[in-house]
Design an enzyme around this catalytic site. Sequence first.
Site, PDB file in Angstrom:
ATOM      1  N   LYS A  38      25.195-115.061  73.976  1.00 29.45           N
ATOM      2  CA  LYS A  38      24.363-116.265  73.813  1.00 29.45           C
ATOM      3  C   LYS A  38      25.234-117.453  73.397  1.00 29.45           C
ATOM      4  O   LYS A  38      26.375-117.264  72.964  1.00 29.45           O
ATOM      5  CB  LYS A  38      23.278-115.996  72.773  1.00 29.45           C
ATOM      6  N   HIS A 164      16.018-106.405  63.869  1.00 29.40           N
ATOM      7  CA  HIS A 164      17.227-107.125  63.478  1.00 29.40           C
ATOM      8  C   HIS A 164      17.283-107.199  61.955  1.00 29.40           C
ATOM      9  O   HIS A 164      16.279-107.484  61.317  1.00 29.40           O
ATOM     10  CB  HIS A 164      17.191-108.534  64.091  1.00 29.40           C
ATOM     11  N   MET A 313      36.640-139.863  65.704  1.00 31.27           N
ATOM     12  CA  MET A 313      35.859-139.217  66.764  1.00 31.27           C
ATOM     13  C   MET A 313      36.773-138.522  67.779  1.00 31.27           C
ATOM     14  O   MET A 313      36.460-137.438  68.268  1.00 31.27           O
ATOM     15  CB  MET A 313      34.967-140.235  67.475  1.00 31.27           C
TER      16      MET A 313
HETATM   17  C1  LIG Z   1      22.995-112.965  67.786  1.00 27.55           C
HETATM   18  C2  LIG Z   1      22.299-111.684  67.651  1.00 27.55           C
HETATM   19  C3  LIG Z   1      23.025-110.492  67.562  1.00 27.55           C
HETATM   20  C4  LIG Z   1      24.534-110.441  67.432  1.00 27.55           C
HETATM   21  O1  LIG Z   1      24.864-110.502  66.070  1.00 27.55           O
HETATM   22  P1  LIG Z   1      26.396-110.477  65.581  1.00 27.55           P
HETATM   23  O2  LIG Z   1      26.291-110.601  64.117  1.00 27.55           O
HETATM   24  O3  LIG Z   1      27.054-111.666  66.209  1.00 27.55           O
HETATM   25  O4  LIG Z   1      26.961-109.206  66.072  1.00 27.55           O
HETATM   26  C5  LIG Z   1      22.313-109.311  67.558  1.00 27.55           C
HETATM   27  N1  LIG Z   1      20.959-109.303  67.619  1.00 27.55           N
HETATM   28  C6  LIG Z   1      20.236-110.429  67.679  1.00 27.55           C
HETATM   29  C7  LIG Z   1      18.758-110.362  67.740  1.00 27.55           C
HETATM   30  C8  LIG Z   1      20.873-111.663  67.682  1.00 27.55           C
HETATM   31  O5  LIG Z   1      20.156-112.786  67.730  1.00 27.55           O
END
Ligand SMILES: *Cc1c(COP(=O)(O)O)cnc(C)c1O
Length: 372
Positions: A38, A164, A313
């Site tokens: 991402k 998460h 800048m």
């Molecule tokens: C960004 C993200 C990750 C990756 O997390 P890291 O700490 O960069 O490994 C995993 N799961 C979700 C839902 C995320 O948004």
Amino acid sequence: MELHRYTWVEIDLEAIAYNIKQIKQKLPITSKVIAVVKADGYGHGSIPVAKKALTAGAEALAVALLEEAIELRKAQITAPILVLGWVPPESAVVAAELDITLTFFQQDWLDQVNSYTLAKPLKLHLKVDSGMGRIGIRSEKELYSILYALNKNKSIYLTGVYTHFATADEPESAYFLQQKERFEILLSKLKQHWAGELDIHIGNSASAIRLPEDMYDYIRFGIAMYGLYPSKAVKDKGEIDLKQAFSLHSNLVHVKQIESGDTVSYGCTYTANEKEWIGTIPIGYGDGWLRKMQGFSVLINGKRLPIVGRICMDQTMVRLDRAYPVGTKVTFIGRQDDTFIAMDEISEHAETINYEIPCVINKRIPRIYKGL
Ligand SMILES: *Cc1c(COP(=O)(O)O)cnc(C)c1O
């Protein structure tokens, strides 16, 4: 790309491959890797990173936005892609068409998706909010209403479920364990009422490094894939060796001697104590090289030299230890000869986390790839 300004980011894709191999060595064979790309691969470039990650052993990709997933499909990437964020219901049509898996957690959302005709099956992962407080279902009630809505549509498939963690990168593990337990309770209810096969995933980099045995079917591997530790606590435990993929370089474009009492940059915040050599470098906050970096240092000729005066800048000044020719290489982040500036030093000076730095170093600075 032809550079008219010699300021560039170098991405070492071999480091990405190395970091994936390191985590795969720790994980049981049953846990596969989703490479999280991402935000344009945390500023590293999502397409080259995704391609390298897949050849290095990642099985799937994750992004935050459907736009980011479409970009990967347009680059002929055929691996499974999961969108981690909320997507408008009408976008399900495009997601199905391109075989992009979406995250969902609302019954209303499903009802709206059910009103569209999908040309191809749509794959969905259910998000459980076990304590992050961001997105996801939190109760059995929500689970059952979602399962009811799912059963109504034959072109929508639940293929995964995940959660998460809010504190996976911290030494204290009570809250982490509480979240894991909440997730597992909902997971067992889901399994009682859903016969289909499910991809289960709970861990980001920090969780995967700390508890590789507990990761179910996949890990979502982000920051550590880029060679950065999720936190100091994770780094200090020394459980994994990572290689930083990102480095930032430029050249001196002007070198001059100033007199004692002369000042440098806006606001005259720096005054020379004696006759001093000052170098000018074409990078500034317009590139995402933050004004907060005033007072930090850069590498020139394998030596650390201080940034002096306010960062502008488009330009930054340093105090040199002698005259150097125009065109001398300057390193802001990464390796030069035997010296190294870690991303963590930059984020510490800027009073933020390492994740943020490569994300804010913007597209005005081209990314150049090694090991493509
Ligand atoms: C960004 C993200 C990750 C990756 O997390 P890291 O700490 O960069 O490994 C995993 N799961 C979700 C839902 C995320 O948004």
